[in-house]
Write an enzyme that holds these catalytic residues in place. Structure first.
Site, PDB file in Angstrom:
ATOM      1  N   ASP A  11       0.878  -1.174   0.000  1.00 33.87           N
ATOM      2  CA  ASP A  11       0.000   0.000   0.000  1.00 33.87           C
ATOM      3  C   ASP A  11       0.913   1.222   0.000  1.00 33.87           C
ATOM      4  O   ASP A  11       2.120   1.109   0.216  1.00 33.87           O
ATOM      5  CB  ASP A  11      -0.902  -0.007   1.261  1.00 33.87           C
ATOM      6  CG  ASP A  11      -1.802   1.236   1.342  1.00 33.87           C
ATOM      7  OD1 ASP A  11      -2.328   1.656   0.288  1.00 33.87           O
ATOM      8  OD2 ASP A  11      -1.965   1.794   2.441  1.00 33.87           O
ATOM      9  N   SER A  12       0.330   2.398  -0.205  1.00 31.09           N
ATOM     10  CA  SER A  12       1.132   3.622  -0.152  1.00 31.09           C
ATOM     11  C   SER A  12       1.612   3.907   1.272  1.00 31.09           C
ATOM     12  O   SER A  12       2.474   4.749   1.466  1.00 31.09           O
ATOM     13  CB  SER A  12       0.291   4.804  -0.643  1.00 31.09           C
ATOM     14  OG  SER A  12      -0.817   4.984   0.221  1.00 31.09           O
ATOM     15  N   TYR A  43      -0.630   8.246  -2.834  1.00 30.08           N
ATOM     16  CA  TYR A  43      -0.746   7.850  -4.234  1.00 30.08           C
ATOM     17  C   TYR A  43      -1.925   8.555  -4.923  1.00 30.08           C
ATOM     18  O   TYR A  43      -1.979   8.618  -6.136  1.00 30.08           O
ATOM     19  CB  TYR A  43      -1.020   6.336  -4.337  1.00 30.08           C
ATOM     20  CG  TYR A  43       0.169   5.416  -4.159  1.00 30.08           C
ATOM     21  CD1 TYR A  43       1.422   5.898  -3.806  1.00 30.08           C
ATOM     22  CD2 TYR A  43       0.011   4.047  -4.367  1.00 30.08           C
ATOM     23  CE1 TYR A  43       2.490   5.032  -3.640  1.00 30.08           C
ATOM     24  CE2 TYR A  43       1.084   3.172  -4.221  1.00 30.08           C
ATOM     25  CZ  TYR A  43       2.321   3.661  -3.847  1.00 30.08           C
ATOM     26  OH  TYR A  43       3.367   2.796  -3.697  1.00 30.08           O
ATOM     27  N   GLY A  44      -2.882   9.020  -4.109  1.00 26.43           N
ATOM     28  CA  GLY A  44      -4.192   9.472  -4.587  1.00 26.43           C
ATOM     29  C   GLY A  44      -4.207  10.353  -5.829  1.00 26.43           C
ATOM     30  O   GLY A  44      -5.063  10.194  -6.685  1.00 26.43           O
ATOM     31  N   CYS A  74      -4.488  -1.569  -1.722  1.00 21.33           N
ATOM     32  CA  CYS A  74      -4.655  -0.142  -1.994  1.00 21.33           C
ATOM     33  C   CYS A  74      -5.618   0.001  -3.173  1.00 21.33           C
ATOM     34  O   CYS A  74      -5.356  -0.554  -4.250  1.00 21.33           O
ATOM     35  CB  CYS A  74      -3.282   0.442  -2.350  1.00 21.33           C
ATOM     36  SG  CYS A  74      -3.320   2.150  -2.922  1.00 21.33           S
ATOM     37  N   ASN A  75      -6.711   0.716  -2.978  1.00 24.65           N
ATOM     38  CA  ASN A  75      -7.696   0.904  -4.046  1.00 24.65           C
ATOM     39  C   ASN A  75      -7.097   1.676  -5.218  1.00 24.65           C
ATOM     40  O   ASN A  75      -7.357   1.373  -6.375  1.00 24.65           O
ATOM     41  CB  ASN A  75      -8.905   1.687  -3.522  1.00 24.65           C
ATOM     42  CG  ASN A  75      -9.709   0.914  -2.493  1.00 24.65           C
ATOM     43  OD1 ASN A  75     -10.730   0.320  -2.809  1.00 24.65           O
ATOM     44  ND2 ASN A  75      -9.251   0.908  -1.254  1.00 24.65           N
ATOM     45  N   THR A  76      -6.296   2.702  -4.895  1.00 27.69           N
ATOM     46  CA  THR A  76      -5.724   3.554  -5.943  1.00 27.69           C
ATOM     47  C   THR A  76      -4.770   2.761  -6.816  1.00 27.69           C
ATOM     48  O   THR A  76      -4.786   2.866  -8.051  1.00 27.69           O
ATOM     49  CB  THR A  76      -4.966   4.742  -5.294  1.00 27.69           C
ATOM     50  OG1 THR A  76      -5.801   5.330  -4.290  1.00 27.69           O
ATOM     51  CG2 THR A  76      -4.584   5.783  -6.310  1.00 27.69           C
ATOM     52  N   GLU A 153      -1.902   8.552   8.302  1.00 20.82           N
ATOM     53  CA  GLU A 153      -0.443   8.379   8.289  1.00 20.82           C
ATOM     54  C   GLU A 153       0.209   9.065   9.496  1.00 20.82           C
ATOM     55  O   GLU A 153       1.228   8.623  10.003  1.00 20.82           O
ATOM     56  CB  GLU A 153       0.165   8.920   6.980  1.00 20.82           C
ATOM     57  CG  GLU A 153      -0.073   8.032   5.766  1.00 20.82           C
ATOM     58  CD  GLU A 153       0.588   6.642   5.854  1.00 20.82           C
ATOM     59  OE1 GLU A 153       1.708   6.546   6.374  1.00 20.82           O
ATOM     60  OE2 GLU A 153      -0.033   5.661   5.401  1.00 20.82           O
ATOM     61  N   CYS A 185     -10.969   3.465   0.321  1.00 23.74           N
ATOM     62  CA  CYS A 185      -9.522   3.667   0.423  1.00 23.74           C
ATOM     63  C   CYS A 185      -9.115   2.925   1.684  1.00 23.74           C
ATOM     64  O   CYS A 185      -9.802   3.033   2.716  1.00 23.74           O
ATOM     65  CB  CYS A 185      -9.195   5.155   0.547  1.00 23.74           C
ATOM     66  SG  CYS A 185      -7.490   5.506   1.025  1.00 23.74           S
ATOM     67  N   THR A 186      -8.015   2.166   1.602  1.00 24.59           N
ATOM     68  CA  THR A 186      -7.681   1.308   2.741  1.00 24.59           C
ATOM     69  C   THR A 186      -7.209   2.086   3.970  1.00 24.59           C
ATOM     70  O   THR A 186      -7.086   1.535   5.051  1.00 24.59           O
ATOM     71  CB  THR A 186      -6.633   0.253   2.347  1.00 24.59           C
ATOM     72  OG1 THR A 186      -5.503   0.916   1.760  1.00 24.59           O
ATOM     73  CG2 THR A 186      -7.212  -0.754   1.375  1.00 24.59           C
ATOM     74  N   HIS A 187      -6.957   3.377   3.793  1.00 22.49           N
ATOM     75  CA  HIS A 187      -6.626   4.179   4.974  1.00 22.49           C
ATOM     76  C   HIS A 187      -7.872   4.473   5.826  1.00 22.49           C
ATOM     77  O   HIS A 187      -7.766   4.712   7.028  1.00 22.49           O
ATOM     78  CB  HIS A 187      -5.993   5.517   4.566  1.00 22.49           C
ATOM     79  CG  HIS A 187      -4.537   5.408   4.232  1.00 22.49           C
ATOM     80  ND1 HIS A 187      -4.076   4.842   3.067  1.00 22.49           N
ATOM     81  CD2 HIS A 187      -3.431   5.769   4.936  1.00 22.49           C
ATOM     82  CE1 HIS A 187      -2.756   4.882   3.051  1.00 22.49           C
ATOM     83  NE2 HIS A 187      -2.328   5.434   4.173  1.00 22.49           N
TER      84      HIS A 187
END
Ligand code: DGL
Length: 247
Positions: A11-12, A43-44, A74-76, A153, A185-187
Site C-alpha cells: 500500500d502507499s 498515491y491518490g 490499496c484501491n488507488t 499516516e 480507500c484502505t486508509h
C-alpha cells in the site's frame, strides 16, 4: 515458491494494514510480507503511469522474497496497476481491492450511497464499470477524502481535528440521503470509529477487507497453496524508514 512461501501486500502506507489484519484473522497460518510505501505516500493524485511503476517495483520486491501471491492492499494502486501486474506476471495470483459499491447498493434502503475514495480510484475503469454493473438503480455520490490519508499516516485517528475533517466530508453525503457509506480507500477504516460516531446511526459503514481476505483464501486453496504450518513470520517494510520483522 510453494505453500510455505509468504503472501505479499503493499500500500502507499499503513492503510493496507486493515487488509493485512483481516487476512491474518482469516488465515492465521500464513506468513506475510507487507510493504508500506511511505516514501511515496500519498498515491491518490499521482498519474496512473507513475503508480504502475511503483506497483511493479513492489511486486518485484515481494516476488524476490519468494511471495506466492500479491495482495494490492490499496484501491488507488488496484485502479491504476492491477491489469498491468497481471499481464506482466501471468503466473502470479494478484488480489486487488475496490470500493464495495455492490454490497452498498444492495444494503441501501434510501437508494443513495456515498463513496469515499481518492481521485485515482474514482478515475479508474474498474470503478466506472462496477457502478455501471451493480449500481444502475442507485444514486452513487462520490467524495474525494485525501485529508483522511494524511490524518491516518500521522496516527491522528481521534481528537477534535480528525472529527472535524470527518464531519466536513460525510455530512454532505448524509444530508443528500446516503444511508450507506463506502470506505473506498484502505486508509479510511482506521477512521471508522470516528465516521460511525459522526454518522450517528444515519448510515451504515462498509469496507471490503473481509471480502479481500476471502478472495485471497479462495485463490490460495484453488492452487493448493494454503500453508499448513506457518504464521510465525510477518515482515514489515517501510520504504520511508527501515525494515523490521515482527510477530
Ligand atoms: N490507501 C490507498 C487506497 O486504498 C491510497 C491512499 C493514498 O496514498 O492516497 O486508495
Amino acid at each position: 515458491m510453494n505453500a510455505f512461501s509468504p503472501v505479499g501486500f503493499f500500500d502507499s502506507g499503513i492503510g493496507g494494514l486493515c487488509v493485512l489484519d483481516a487476512f491474518r484473522r482469516r488465515l492465521p497460518r500464513e506468513d506475510t510480507v507487507y510493504i508500506a510505501d511511505t516514501a511515496n505516500c500519498p498515491y491518490g493524485n499521482r498519474p496512473a503511469a507513475e503508480i504502475v511503476r511503483l506497483a511493479r517495483r513492489h511486486a518485484r520486491t515481494l516476488l524476490a522474497r519468494g511471495c506466492k501471491m500479491v495482495v494490492v492492499a490499496c484501491n488507488t494502486a488496484t485502479a491504476a496497476a492491477i491489469d498491468d501486474l497481471r499481464a506482466k506476471w501471468p503466473d502470479v495470483p494478484f488480489v486487488g481491492i475496490e470500493p464495495a459499491v455492490k454490497p452498498a447498493a444492495l444494503r441501501s434502503k434510501s437508494g443513495v450511497v456515498g463513496v469515499l475514495a481518492t481521485q485515482g480510484t474514482f478515475g479508474g475503469r474498474l470503478y466506472r464499470e462496477t457502478c455501471a454493473r451493480f449500481a444502475k438503480n442507485t444514486t452513487v455520490l462520490t467524495c474525494v477524502a485525501d485529508e483522511f490519508v494524511a490524518l491516518v499516516e500521522r496516527g491522528e485517528t481521534t481528537g477534535a481535528r480528525a472529527e472535524a475533517a470527518v464531519r466536513r466530508k460525510i455530512e454532505p453525503l448524509l444530508s443528500a440521503g446516503a444511508d450507506v457509506l463506502v470506505l473506498g480507500c484502505t486508509h479510511f477504516p482506521h477512521l471508522k470509529p470516528l465516521i460511525e460516531k459522526v454518522a450517528n446511526g444515519r448510515a451504515k459503514v462498509v469496507e471490503p477487507s473481509g471480502a479481500v481476505a476471502r478472495q485471497a483464501e479462495r485463490l490460495l486453496a484453488e492452487r493448493g497453496l494454503l500453508n499448513p504450518s506457518g504464521g510465525t513470520s510477518h515482515v514489515f517494510i517501510d520504504t520511508g524508514g527501515k525494515a523490521s520483522a515482527h510477530d
